[in-house]
Design an enzyme around this catalytic site. Structure first.
Site, short mmCIF file in Angstrom:
data_model
loop_
_atom_site.label_atom_id
_atom_site.label_comp_id
_atom_site.label_asym_id
_atom_site.label_seq_id
_atom_site.Cartn_x
_atom_site.Cartn_y
_atom_site.Cartn_z
N SER A 1 0.90 -1.26 0.00
CA SER A 1 -0.53 0.42 -0.43
C SER A 1 1.08 1.49 -0.08
CB SER A 1 -1.55 0.43 1.55
OG SER A 1 -2.07 -1.37 0.45
N SER B 1 -5.51 3.63 4.27
CA SER B 1 -4.87 2.76 2.98
C SER B 1 -6.19 1.75 2.71
CB SER B 1 -4.22 1.67 3.15
OG SER B 1 -3.43 0.89 2.95
N LYS C 1 -0.11 3.82 -2.99
CA LYS C 1 -1.49 4.64 -2.38
C LYS C 1 -0.60 5.86 -2.71
CE LYS C 1 -4.99 1.70 -0.47
NZ LYS C 1 -4.19 0.52 -0.29
N LYS D 1 2.85 6.42 4.84
CA LYS D 1 2.20 5.40 5.36
C LYS D 1 3.23 3.89 5.29
CE LYS D 1 -1.28 4.18 2.70
NZ LYS D 1 -1.56 3.19 3.21
#
Length: 275
Positions: free
Chosen positions: A61, A118, A64, A225
């Protein structure tokens, strides 16, 4: 006279370089990080610590961040409602979501959920609603990566569910630096909790940030992140201020749910002990 001037200039340049050098430059020892790949850079992009920084790995992820940048680069209406459909379900990992089919939120809030919490369906819906659909979106992700000099990276879907989303710690440091220029991304990645109203006749949904370090008073985080799939292990990227210096931190392929956070704290302790 010329020799004296040249010497004075050399001393001035040396003093300026020293004045701009990171206090963490040239630290001895090893932070003992358990992540398979790691890279720590100062504000000028100089390496403070590196470990397998050029090894290509799945990034889950962390993808993203690229998704959010591509959406924002397109200049699409952030207030336009985006509705979740069956096309947004996860057919790769079969993960669930609280955004049921028919859930609708402004594009801005979908970006916030994708980055902060997420949310896979939010990321998928953002890509699906890009001009030209998902194929065009993935193409734009890879074009953006190329423009950033991410020469060892590939993007295959907007949520990071496919193992084919790959990069290196060095490439991700470039991506983190680019993402830091987007106010909505930094807002999303550092927001701890968020309430949204995706249904007309139901109550709100509350989402939390996947980075638990945001709750730790010892950390001053400007961007972050997390990511996880089996092939990628636990991943974490951040921009953080440690002892007055802005650092970029990339940690990839950690084993254990809490290992990236433990590595971050081990790293911080090592940095502060060396100054």
């Amino acid at each position: 006279m010329r020799i004296a001037c040249a010497l004075a200039l050399a001393l001035l340049c040396s003093a300026t370089a020293q004045a701009g050098a990171s206090k963490f430059a040239g630290l001895n020892g090893n932070p003992g990080l358990r992540s398979a790949s790691a890279l720590i850079l100062d504000a000028e992009g100089n390496i403070i610590y590196g470990k397998d920084a050029e090894t290509v790995r799945s990034i889950a992820s962390i993808t993203k961040l690229m998704t959010a940048m591509v959406v924002l680069d397109a200049g699409l209406d952030l207030n336009e409602p985006i509705t979740i459909t069956r096309e947004d379900r996860d057919t790769v990992r079969l993960t669930g979501s609280r955004l049921d089919y028919g859930a609708s939120l402004p594009r801005r809030e979908m970006i916030l959920l994708a980055v902060m919490s997420s949310e896979n369906r939010a990321a998928s819906a953002l890509g699906r609603n890009y001009p030209g659909g998902l194929p065009a979106f993935v193409e734009a992700m890879n074009a953006k990566a190329k423009s950033l000099g991410m020469t060892h990276s590939n993007f295959a879907d907007p949520a990071g569910l496919r193992a084919e989303n790959v990069s290196t710690a060095a490439d991700l440091a470039r991506m983190v630096a680019a993402a830091d220029d987007y106010a909505l991304i930094t807002e999303a990645s550092t927001t701890q909790r968020m309430e949204v109203h995706p249904y007309k006749h139901r109550g709100p949904l509350t989402y939390g940030n996947t980075n638990r370090l945001l709750k730790n008073a010892n950390w001053d985080i400007a961007l972050s992140k997390t990511g996880y799939i089996n092939e990628a292990g636990r991943c974490l990227v951040m921009k953080a201020n440690i002892d007055g210096e802005e650092l970029s931190i990339v940690l990839l392929n950690s084993f254990g749910k809490l290992t990236p956070f433990g590595d971050s704290n081990r790293l911080r302790k090592w940095l502060l002990a060396g100054t």
